[in-house]
Design a protein around this motif. Structure first.
Motif, PDB file in Angstrom:
ATOM      1  N   ILE A 310       4.917 -10.768 -18.476  1.00 26.19           N
ATOM      2  CA  ILE A 310       6.199 -10.475 -18.360  1.00 26.19           C
ATOM      3  C   ILE A 310       6.919 -10.574 -16.981  1.00 26.19           C
ATOM      4  O   ILE A 310       7.822 -11.130 -16.305  1.00 26.19           O
ATOM      5  CB  ILE A 310       6.871  -9.154 -19.001  1.00 26.19           C
ATOM      6  CG1 ILE A 310       6.810  -9.301 -20.628  1.00 26.19           C
ATOM      7  CG2 ILE A 310       8.244  -8.678 -18.413  1.00 26.19           C
ATOM      8  CD1 ILE A 310       7.280  -8.062 -21.388  1.00 26.19           C
ATOM      9  N   LYS A 311       6.150  -9.855 -16.093  1.00 27.98           N
ATOM     10  CA  LYS A 311       6.560  -9.486 -14.623  1.00 27.98           C
ATOM     11  C   LYS A 311       6.480 -11.246 -14.094  1.00 27.98           C
ATOM     12  O   LYS A 311       6.975 -11.461 -12.949  1.00 27.98           O
ATOM     13  CB  LYS A 311       5.270  -8.801 -13.958  1.00 27.98           C
ATOM     14  CG  LYS A 311       5.784  -8.452 -12.675  1.00 27.98           C
ATOM     15  CD  LYS A 311       4.566  -7.408 -11.804  1.00 27.98           C
ATOM     16  CE  LYS A 311       5.067  -7.269 -10.425  1.00 27.98           C
ATOM     17  NZ  LYS A 311       4.142  -6.219 -10.075  1.00 27.98           N
ATOM     18  N   GLU A 312       5.333 -11.946 -14.445  1.00 27.68           N
ATOM     19  CA  GLU A 312       5.027 -13.484 -13.640  1.00 27.68           C
ATOM     20  C   GLU A 312       5.990 -14.321 -14.388  1.00 27.68           C
ATOM     21  O   GLU A 312       5.995 -15.427 -13.829  1.00 27.68           O
ATOM     22  CB  GLU A 312       3.478 -13.657 -13.950  1.00 27.68           C
ATOM     23  CG  GLU A 312       2.696 -12.746 -13.119  1.00 27.68           C
ATOM     24  CD  GLU A 312       3.103 -12.724 -11.660  1.00 27.68           C
ATOM     25  OE1 GLU A 312       3.058 -13.729 -11.081  1.00 27.68           O
ATOM     26  OE2 GLU A 312       3.041 -11.627 -11.169  1.00 27.68           O
ATOM     27  N   SER A 313       6.554 -14.046 -15.365  1.00 26.79           N
ATOM     28  CA  SER A 313       7.629 -14.949 -16.241  1.00 26.79           C
ATOM     29  C   SER A 313       8.809 -15.558 -15.326  1.00 26.79           C
ATOM     30  O   SER A 313       9.435 -14.473 -14.413  1.00 26.79           O
ATOM     31  CB  SER A 313       8.214 -14.661 -17.464  1.00 26.79           C
ATOM     32  OG  SER A 313       6.773 -14.664 -18.456  1.00 26.79           O
ATOM     33  N   LYS A 314       9.392 -16.675 -15.574  1.00 25.35           N
ATOM     34  CA  LYS A 314      10.626 -16.808 -14.935  1.00 25.35           C
ATOM     35  C   LYS A 314      11.533 -16.185 -15.851  1.00 25.35           C
ATOM     36  O   LYS A 314      11.680 -16.097 -16.933  1.00 25.35           O
ATOM     37  CB  LYS A 314      10.890 -18.222 -14.882  1.00 25.35           C
ATOM     38  CG  LYS A 314      10.017 -18.992 -14.012  1.00 25.35           C
ATOM     39  CD  LYS A 314      10.256 -20.655 -14.016  1.00 25.35           C
ATOM     40  CE  LYS A 314       9.536 -21.423 -12.900  1.00 25.35           C
ATOM     41  NZ  LYS A 314       9.524 -22.793 -12.812  1.00 25.35           N
ATOM     42  N   PRO A 315      12.498 -15.426 -14.948  1.00 18.43           N
ATOM     43  CA  PRO A 315      13.797 -14.720 -15.890  1.00 18.43           C
ATOM     44  C   PRO A 315      14.305 -15.453 -16.806  1.00 18.43           C
ATOM     45  O   PRO A 315      14.586 -15.027 -18.082  1.00 18.43           O
ATOM     46  CB  PRO A 315      14.563 -14.079 -14.616  1.00 18.43           C
ATOM     47  CG  PRO A 315      13.596 -13.981 -13.531  1.00 18.43           C
ATOM     48  CD  PRO A 315      12.851 -15.298 -13.608  1.00 18.43           C
TER      49      PRO A 315
END
Length: 467
Positions: A310-315
């Motif tokens: 989740i942290k590494e995903s593009k918003p």
């Protein structure tokens, strides 16, 4: 090297569970690693338990995990003529025969064998009777009475089975449907499967299948049996250990890549690396690094991985994934650009999409509700002056951004009122979000926008004045 062809062959008698998904993943990765082919087959000959709903659940789960197949799905119930053809070969060569023993007779002889201390296997009563087709008759495989069948397992190494321990298994039931051990051989043979990778609960089926291959004069595929997945109490993974259905994880807000990454590490390793891209998994995967011992399912480790993804995903990639959770929570719809900005502030702290959706409430609702304890502690009459000074300054602010907001707060709270910034920041947080924990105060003020911020600050001031 021969072209690698693997298959995943679930039975549609329920959802796709974690163990089945890992089996499918290992087959998919093995085929992709060697540039081969991955086939999906639905083993639906159990007509009592197989359902269309289960088939859909399996296909949905495979698609959600992006385990795309190159051929299929093939359905066993649509291949009955193929099985008949291979049954005829076995009957014609004397490797199979008809049997008319009734279930009651078989049960009586089973009990008799047990009482005499013998193995309760079929006693071969119909082997030499020369029966032909008839009502309520089954077709049995003529298992060799002597010798040893060797399973050269790619994961477990060689395993030896005495043929005398195996009985004349049924190939076709009296209703004309093939049994699992026969159908799977015909399917794998006719689909040119080179590698059969499956759970080690199938180990005892494999020598029977090897004998059928040999009776048909067909080359054997390579077999690899993956150890099972256990719960943390070392018992076989079940619902009492938590969710076991793949789609339950989707509903709880897990990302498919996080689940894929976690499942592949249940029994496989590449050095000490924990986090892999799909490209890395395809490049590195091999059965030589699959462990021989059962793996223990650790929900906390999966949660940690999901938080990382989740942290590494593009918003903006998370925005459409959040929509079902917003809908479930009854939140009003907001523009995607606005939601993406809000998502970015919650990515460092959310472990699931469900958590993120719940944490976004104050961004999306028109009116925030104060947590009773937070309001009692922070929205007190002592804060009236600070709010009274802040509101007009924010009203006059032309550029409503983080930098200007921080300057304004520091000027009023620290310089003019002689207070520590945190003394006022927490009451403002409660006024804007209703709770005491949120992303950075000036971040959320900048995203909420001038109109919403002023509306909520005025409402909080009215709340304090009413005390």
């Amino acid at each position: 090297m021969e072209p690698v062809i693997t298959r995943f062959a679930p039975s549609p008698t329920g959802y796709l569970h974690i163990g089945g998904a890992r089996t499918g993943l290992f087959n998919w990765l093995f085929a992709r690693h060697f540039g081969g082919k991955f086939i999906l087959r639905i083993e639906d000959t159990d007509q009592v338990r197989s359902t269309e709903a289960s088939i859909k659940a399996i296909l949905d789960a495979m698609e959600w995990l992006s385990l795309e197949w190159d051929e299929g799905p093939y359905y066993q119930t649509k291949r009955l003529e193929v099985y008949k053809e291979y049954l005829k070969k076995l009957l014609d060569t004397g490797h199979a025969y008809y049997c008319d023993c009734t279930p009651d007779e078989l049960e009586a002889r089973r009990k008799e064998a047990l009482a005499a201390g013998r193995k309760p296997k079929y006693d071969g009563r119909c082997r030499e009777r020369g029966l032909g087709p008839g009502p309520n008759r089954v077709i049995r495989f003529r298992c060799p009475a002597t010798g040893t069948t060797v399973l050269n397992d790619l994961i477990k190494g060689p395993i030896f089975f005495e043929n005398s321990e195996m009985d004349d298994l049924i190939l076709e039931r009296s209703d004309g449907l093939p049994t699992y051990n026969f159908a799977v051989v015909v399917d794998d043979l006719t689909m040119n499967i080179t590698h059969v990778i499956r759970g080690d609960d199938h180990v005892n089926n494999t020598p029977r299948q090897i004998l059928i291959y040999q009776a048909l004069g067909a080359p054997l595929p390579h077999f690899g049996h993956v150890p099972m997945i256990l719960g943390q109490d070392k018992a076989r993974l079940s619902k009492r250990h938590g969710a076991t259905s793949v789609m339950e994880y989707k509903e709880m807000g897990y990302l498919p890549d996080a689940l894929i990454n976690y499942l592949v590490r249940l029994g496989w390793a590449h050095g000490d690396q924990e986090i892999f891209s799909r490209e890395e998994l395809i490049a590195y995967f091999g059965l030589n690094n699959v462990g021989k011992s059962p793996s223990v399912f650790n929900p906390e480790k999966l949660l940690w991985l999901n938080a990382h993804y989740i942290k590494e995903s593009k918003p903006d990639a998370l925005v459409p994934l959040l929509d079902p959770f917003f809908e479930k929570l009854g939140y009003p719809r907001k523009p995607a650009e606005y939601v993406a900005k809000a998502v970015e502030t919650l990515q460092p702290r959310a472990r699931t999409l469900e958590e993120m959706a719940q944490g976004m409430k104050f961004y999306l609702v028109d009116e925030v509700e104060y947590d009773a304890a937070a309001a009692k502690k922070f929205l007190t009459p002592t804060m009236r002056e600070a709010f009274g000074r802040l509101i007009p300054v924010l009203e006059e602010m032309d550029v409503f951004n983080e930098e200007n907001l921080e300057k304004a707060f520091h000027q009023i709270v620290v310089t003019e009122m002689g207070l520590k910034l945190g003394k006022v920041a927490q009451p403002v947080r409660v006024a804007l979000t209703g709770v005491t924990v949120s992303p950075g105060l000036f971040e959320i003020i900048g995203i909420l926008g001038k109109e919403t911020v002023l509306k909520r600050l005025r409402k909080a001031l009215e709340y304090m004045n009413a005390q």
